[in-house]
Design a protein around this motif. Sequence first.
Motif, PDB file in Angstrom:
ATOM      1  N   ASP A  25      -6.576  -2.200  -3.968  1.00 51.35           N
ATOM      2  CA  ASP A  25      -5.854  -2.784  -2.830  1.00 51.35           C
ATOM      3  C   ASP A  25      -6.666  -3.933  -2.239  1.00 51.35           C
ATOM      4  OD1 ASP A  25      -4.022  -3.119  -0.808  1.00 51.35           O
ATOM      5  OD2 ASP A  25      -4.057  -1.036  -0.134  1.00 51.35           O
ATOM      6  N   GLU A  26      -5.968  -4.891  -1.645  1.00 57.24           N
ATOM      7  CA  GLU A  26      -6.598  -6.087  -1.067  1.00 57.24           C
ATOM      8  C   GLU A  26      -7.381  -6.851  -2.144  1.00 57.24           C
ATOM      9  OE1 GLU A  26      -5.748  -6.906   1.906  1.00 57.24           O
ATOM     10  OE2 GLU A  26      -5.221  -5.050   2.929  1.00 57.24           O
TER      11      GLU A  26
ATOM     12  N   THR B  92       0.841  -1.198   0.000  1.00 54.88           N
ATOM     13  CA  THR B  92       0.000   0.000   0.000  1.00 54.88           C
ATOM     14  C   THR B  92       0.881   1.255   0.000  1.00 54.88           C
ATOM     15  OG1 THR B  92      -1.676  -1.231   1.208  1.00 54.88           O
ATOM     16  CG2 THR B  92      -1.900   1.152   1.205  1.00 54.88           C
TER      17      THR B  92
HETATM   18 MG   LIG Z   1      -1.834  -2.889   2.299  1.00 55.23          MG
END
Ligand SMILES: [Mg+2]
Length: 377
Positions: free
Chosen positions: A158-159, A47
Amino acid sequence: MERKFVFGVAVSGYNFTGRKAETERLLTDFRNGVNVILMSPRRLGKTSLVRHVCGLVSPTELITVYVDIFGCKTEYEFYNKLAAAVLQQTASRKELWLEEAKDFIYRLSPKISFSPDPNIQFSVSLGISPKTHTPEEILSLVEQIAERKGKRIVVCIDEFQQIGEIADSKQVQARLRSVWQHQQRTSYCLFGSKHHLMGSIFLNRSMPFYQFGDLIVLDKISTADWTDYIVTHFADGNRSISPTLAAEICTLVDNYSAYVQQLSWLVFTLTKEGDTVTRAHLQAAMNELLATNDILFMQMVEPLSEYQMNFIRAIIDGINDNFGRSQVREKYRLGSYSNINRLKKALLERDIITVKGDEITLTDPVFGKWFERKMMV
Ligand SMILES: [Mg+2]
Ligand SMILES: Nc1ncnc2c1ncn2[C@@H]1O[C@H](COP(=O)(O)OP(=O)(O)OP(=O)(O)O)[C@@H](O)[C@H]1O
């Protein structure tokens, strides 16, 4: 005041170090519209890296959209998050994004709720459902905006491993890929942890996202980069640490990003202004790091069977492959030959072990140290 060391949240600016090569590679991919897949174990810095790169491109050059899909359980939850992020983050004036989005949302009645979190002003749920929009309509939205603005857009999700866990996952993946691969002005940066989930999405020939883009497996930050960072941040706090001891901090936690920052912070708090760090400080801080994580690690081992515990014991003893050998199975009491695959699968799903080729290692080095102290009988 700037925090000297930060862990647990994405870092930027003063708290960001290294990642030169990865930054360049991502920038090049973003600028050329190449899709990116970025994977690593948890807390290594995905991230932080992606946000860092998004911060480096100017909006006149290209627009980046960042969306975290953690917790999305259904296809349409994902679409709602994606569309809200795309509409908000591509609007030319933030306060007018709803106005700009009216072509898309005229069929909806968005709910705006004010967030208790002071960092987020409000959250929006657009209320997109199969009755209001088809998946294709939602997925084409970003490309239409890119065309209208005459700019490229990079959507960073993200994820992304979460996609592997939603209902009808494979069909959803096929739908995403079939729309995304034809977009001219939009590219994607898909990233996440949990190797077994990310791997099953991107590394499996029979899955839609196989060979979707530039595959980057994030490495650890080098000891040289960390050493500079640690030495200067101690100096900023009027303390001194030798490069040798700074490098030892890295070794103690196997250069695992979040732990390097956390251990550095613990050493920092054990010292006062004017102090010079000693090896005794490092030992004390390491004990504290293990103690701080005690509850977390206890929770990790609580649901494990004795066989699974024994499997971890074998890894800690230095066994990394060929667990099926009879000497290994007998010595560590791993059960029958066919049990080995079951054990591997269960520990992989819990993200306790990582498999690279034939080699099996523990995902979290500090968990390994803790286990060695507490659970080796
Ligand atoms: Mg992350
Ligand atoms: N480039 C960096 N410079 C300094 N510290 C970093 C860097 N990248 C990561 N870290 C450390 O690691 C921690 C986790 O970073 P980040 O949240 O970016 O990782 P992640 O891989 O996205 O984690 P997760 O898998 O939980 O999503 C940060 O809080 C910080 O302590």
